[in-house]
Design a protein around this motif. Structure first.
Motif, PDB file in Angstrom:
ATOM      1  N   GLN A 110     -56.963  31.348 -21.834  1.00  0.00           N
ATOM      2  CA  GLN A 110     -57.039  29.966 -21.365  1.00  0.00           C
ATOM      3  C   GLN A 110     -56.985  29.122 -20.674  1.00  0.00           C
ATOM      4  N   LEU A 111     -58.149  29.952 -19.704  1.00  0.00           N
ATOM      5  CA  LEU A 111     -59.245  29.274 -18.756  1.00  0.00           C
ATOM      6  C   LEU A 111     -60.239  29.004 -19.457  1.00  0.00           C
ATOM      7  N   ASP A 112     -60.816  27.831 -18.301  1.00  0.00           N
ATOM      8  CA  ASP A 112     -62.272  26.908 -18.968  1.00  0.00           C
ATOM      9  C   ASP A 112     -62.784  26.542 -18.017  1.00  0.00           C
ATOM     10  N   ALA A 113     -64.386  26.266 -18.096  1.00  0.00           N
ATOM     11  CA  ALA A 113     -65.080  26.690 -17.445  1.00  0.00           C
ATOM     12  C   ALA A 113     -64.947  26.050 -15.791  1.00  0.00           C
ATOM     13  N   THR A 114     -64.205  25.596 -15.285  1.00  0.00           N
ATOM     14  CA  THR A 114     -63.699  25.183 -14.045  1.00  0.00           C
ATOM     15  C   THR A 114     -63.424  26.782 -13.536  1.00  0.00           C
ATOM     16  N   ASP A 115     -61.898  27.094 -14.458  1.00  0.00           N
ATOM     17  CA  ASP A 115     -61.609  28.625 -13.571  1.00  0.00           C
ATOM     18  C   ASP A 115     -62.538  29.528 -13.443  1.00  0.00           C
ATOM     19  N   LEU A 116     -63.801  29.590 -14.485  1.00  0.00           N
ATOM     20  CA  LEU A 116     -64.739  30.193 -14.844  1.00  0.00           C
ATOM     21  C   LEU A 116     -65.778  29.963 -12.871  1.00  0.00           C
ATOM     22  N   ALA A 117     -65.943  28.704 -12.933  1.00  0.00           N
ATOM     23  CA  ALA A 117     -66.623  28.560 -11.874  1.00  0.00           C
ATOM     24  C   ALA A 117     -65.527  29.259 -10.415  1.00  0.00           C
ATOM     25  N   ALA A 118     -64.191  28.833 -10.362  1.00  0.00           N
ATOM     26  CA  ALA A 118     -63.918  28.756  -8.819  1.00  0.00           C
ATOM     27  C   ALA A 118     -63.246  30.508  -9.132  1.00  0.00           C
ATOM     28  N   LEU A 119     -63.251  31.438 -10.165  1.00  0.00           N
ATOM     29  CA  LEU A 119     -63.448  32.284 -10.306  1.00  0.00           C
ATOM     30  C   LEU A 119     -64.254  33.343  -9.768  1.00  0.00           C
ATOM     31  N   LYS A 120     -66.016  32.830  -9.650  1.00  0.00           N
ATOM     32  CA  LYS A 120     -67.072  33.353  -9.547  1.00  0.00           C
ATOM     33  C   LYS A 120     -67.353  32.906  -7.745  1.00  0.00           C
TER      34      LYS A 120
END
Length: 150
Positions: A110-120
């Motif tokens: 369910q992770l989107d591009a915003t989540d992946l950026a936050a994880l970075k």
């Protein structure tokens, strides 16, 4: 009793650093394996407990042991240690808040591009925290040998 406080202080600090390293290494695998976000949240929570253990045992050491607050409050190395510790705590707020908000996500898919950026960003925060934590024992060693005393 002071030996027990020192032991808890050192072990809690080492555990906090180890949990930071583990959290950082687990972040490499997101989102490739299911359940990693939940695992990261658990590790982050344990990290918070280890930090509380380090802080509370440090406060007990300063309050109840032979050196007392007067020694610590007049030592620049202690102020440096405390500053780095507080900076690490402030940096750790971003990951903790993110994981708290995402705690109900059942699947990492369910992770989107915003989540992946936050994880970075979280990975960067963890790296900063690890660097801050790496300096604290140096300042502690200097303080124990009398450096920084006024």
């Amino acid at each position: 009793m002071s030996v027990l406080f020192a032991y808890v202080h050192y072990v809690s600090f080492a555990l906090a650093l180890a949990l930071l390293v583990q959290e950082w290494s687990v972040l490499k695998e997101v989102p490739h394996k299911p359940g990693l976000l939940r695992r990261l949240a658990v590790i982050d929570g344990l990290y918070g407990l280890a930090v509380l253990g380090s802080l509370s045992s440090g406060l007990l050491r300063a309050s109840l042991t032979e050196k007392g607050w007067d020694y610590y409050l007049h030592n620049g190395m202690f102020h440096g240690k405390l500053t780095l510790f507080l900076l690490a705590a402030l940096v750790s707020l971003y990951p903790t808040i993110y994981f708290f908000r995402k705690r109900k996500i059942a699947d990492d898919a369910q992770l989107d591009a915003t989540d992946l950026a936050a994880l970075k960003k979280i990975k960067r925060c963890l790296l900063i925290e690890m660097h801050l934590y790496a300096i604290i024992p140096l300042l502690a060693s200097l303080m124990a040998r009398g450096y920084g005393a006024r």
